[in-house]
Motif scaffolding. Structure first.
Motif, PDB file in Angstrom:
ATOM      1  N   ASN A  22     -13.635  10.190 104.440  1.00  0.00           N
ATOM      2  CA  ASN A  22     -14.248   9.778 103.178  1.00  0.00           C
ATOM      3  C   ASN A  22     -13.328  10.067 101.996  1.00  0.00           C
ATOM      4  N   LEU A  23     -12.608  11.178 102.055  1.00  0.00           N
ATOM      5  CA  LEU A  23     -11.673  11.518 100.983  1.00  0.00           C
ATOM      6  C   LEU A  23     -10.583  10.460 100.871  1.00  0.00           C
ATOM      7  N   ALA A  24     -10.045  10.042 102.000  1.00  0.00           N
ATOM      8  CA  ALA A  24      -9.010   9.010 101.986  1.00  0.00           C
ATOM      9  C   ALA A  24      -9.553   7.697 101.427  1.00  0.00           C
ATOM     10  N   VAL A  25     -10.760   7.345 101.845  1.00  0.00           N
ATOM     11  CA  VAL A  25     -11.367   6.112 101.346  1.00  0.00           C
ATOM     12  C   VAL A  25     -11.684   6.243  99.855  1.00  0.00           C
ATOM     13  N   LEU A  26     -12.197   7.395  99.433  1.00  0.00           N
ATOM     14  CA  LEU A  26     -12.498   7.613  98.012  1.00  0.00           C
ATOM     15  C   LEU A  26     -11.236   7.495  97.177  1.00  0.00           C
ATOM     16  N   LEU A  27     -10.164   8.093  97.622  1.00  0.00           N
ATOM     17  CA  LEU A  27      -8.895   8.001  96.901  1.00  0.00           C
ATOM     18  C   LEU A  27      -8.441   6.547  96.811  1.00  0.00           C
ATOM     19  N   GLY A  28      -8.548   5.826  97.909  1.00  0.00           N
ATOM     20  CA  GLY A  28      -8.179   4.412  97.904  1.00  0.00           C
ATOM     21  C   GLY A  28      -9.063   3.578  96.995  1.00  0.00           C
ATOM     22  N   LEU A  29     -10.360   3.868  97.001  1.00  0.00           N
ATOM     23  CA  LEU A  29     -11.268   3.113  96.132  1.00  0.00           C
ATOM     24  C   LEU A  29     -11.014   3.405  94.662  1.00  0.00           C
ATOM     25  N   ILE A  30     -10.682   4.639  94.350  1.00  0.00           N
ATOM     26  CA  ILE A  30     -10.369   4.975  92.951  1.00  0.00           C
ATOM     27  C   ILE A  30      -9.138   4.188  92.495  1.00  0.00           C
ATOM     28  N   LEU A  31      -8.239   3.902  93.419  1.00  0.00           N
ATOM     29  CA  LEU A  31      -7.047   3.122  93.071  1.00  0.00           C
ATOM     30  C   LEU A  31      -7.369   1.666  92.766  1.00  0.00           C
ATOM     31  N   VAL A  32      -8.373   1.115  93.445  1.00  0.00           N
ATOM     32  CA  VAL A  32      -8.601  -0.330  93.338  1.00  0.00           C
ATOM     33  C   VAL A  32      -9.850  -0.716  92.555  1.00  0.00           C
ATOM     34  N   MET A  33     -10.654   0.246  92.156  1.00  0.00           N
ATOM     35  CA  MET A  33     -11.854  -0.088  91.395  1.00  0.00           C
ATOM     36  C   MET A  33     -12.079   0.964  90.332  1.00  0.00           C
ATOM     37  N   GLU A  34     -13.065   0.740  89.533  1.00  0.00           N
ATOM     38  CA  GLU A  34     -13.387   1.693  88.474  1.00  0.00           C
ATOM     39  C   GLU A  34     -13.719   3.058  89.101  1.00  0.00           C
ATOM     40  N   GLN A  35     -13.100   4.097  88.582  1.00  0.00           N
ATOM     41  CA  GLN A  35     -13.244   5.440  89.132  1.00  0.00           C
ATOM     42  C   GLN A  35     -14.703   5.888  89.156  1.00  0.00           C
ATOM     43  N   TRP A 152      -8.191  14.065  90.978  1.00  0.00           N
ATOM     44  CA  TRP A 152      -6.885  14.611  90.608  1.00  0.00           C
ATOM     45  C   TRP A 152      -5.756  13.772  91.213  1.00  0.00           C
ATOM     46  N   GLY A 153      -5.925  13.342  92.446  1.00  0.00           N
ATOM     47  CA  GLY A 153      -4.863  12.634  93.142  1.00  0.00           C
ATOM     48  C   GLY A 153      -4.728  11.169  92.768  1.00  0.00           C
ATOM     49  N   ALA A 154      -5.795  10.540  92.339  1.00  0.00           N
ATOM     50  CA  ALA A 154      -5.760   9.111  92.044  1.00  0.00           C
ATOM     51  C   ALA A 154      -4.785   8.752  90.925  1.00  0.00           C
ATOM     52  N   PRO A 155      -4.782   9.462  89.796  1.00  0.00           N
ATOM     53  CA  PRO A 155      -3.817   9.085  88.753  1.00  0.00           C
ATOM     54  C   PRO A 155      -2.361   9.196  89.230  1.00  0.00           C
TER      55      PRO A 155
END
Length: 191
Positions: A22-35, A152-155
């Protein structure tokens, strides 16, 4: 009191270890959609998983995990195929309704959280009421920590933006893969 704290820590560790996907998917989703949408979807899904785990734990008759739970993989599979179909049908209209996007994110995280449900339910069922509360607190703190790590990791990952073109186009394919993973790596294997 130390027993409760240690039990909360162990529940938190269980929550983190079952939510690395879920963390990996959350990080990926933050990259491609509104946080905000990605985080709300994750938070709602984890709240539902913990609520359902507590509800089942309170009424569990020791019959084990239902055989049909693996079929929840159909949900992200359907959403993924729907997204792929929409990409090819209407290439220029990529923005979805905000509510539909959050619902899709919640559904994705719920389907990935079967392992969390499977771990937290017996942990809660096999505990005294005060330890259940400690376990829930530990799990909530762990889920909050996962959100903090992804936020923290998404930016830092967004700085790769020029190299990563149109990642939102691969989201439906990821959902299809997640759906297949859940269908093939679950209690449905027995069927």
């Amino acid at each position: 009191m130390l027993d409760h704290a240690l039990f909360a820590v162990s529940a938190g560790i269980a929550m983190v270890s079952t939510n690395l996907d879920n963390l990996a998917v959350l990080l990926g989703l933050i990259l491609v959609m509104e946080q905000r949408r990605a985080i709300i979807g994750f938070a709602v899904a984890q709240t539902l998983v913990l609520t359902l785990a507590m509800t089942v734990a309170l009424g569990l008759n020791q019959s084990g995990v239902p055989f049909w739970i693996g079929y929840l993989g159909i949900v992200p599979l359907v959403f993924g195929f729907r997204g792929i179909w929409k990409q090819y049908r209407d290439a220029e209209a990529q923005d979805a309704d905000s509510n539909a996007a959050v619902t899709s994110v919640v559904t994705l995280f719920l389907s990935l959280s079967i392992d969390s449900f499977a771990v937290m339910t017996p942990l809660l069922a096999d505990s005294a009421p005060t330890f259940r509360v400690a376990a829930l607190v530990g799990a909530v703190v762990a889920a909050t920590g996962l959100v903090a790590v992804a936020t923290w990791g998404a930016p830092r990952a967004k700085s790769l933006g020029p190299r990563v073109v149109r990642l939102d186009r691969i989201a439906p394919y990821i959902m299809v893969c997640v759906g297949l993973y859940i269908l093939f790596n679950s209690p449905t294997d027995v069927m």
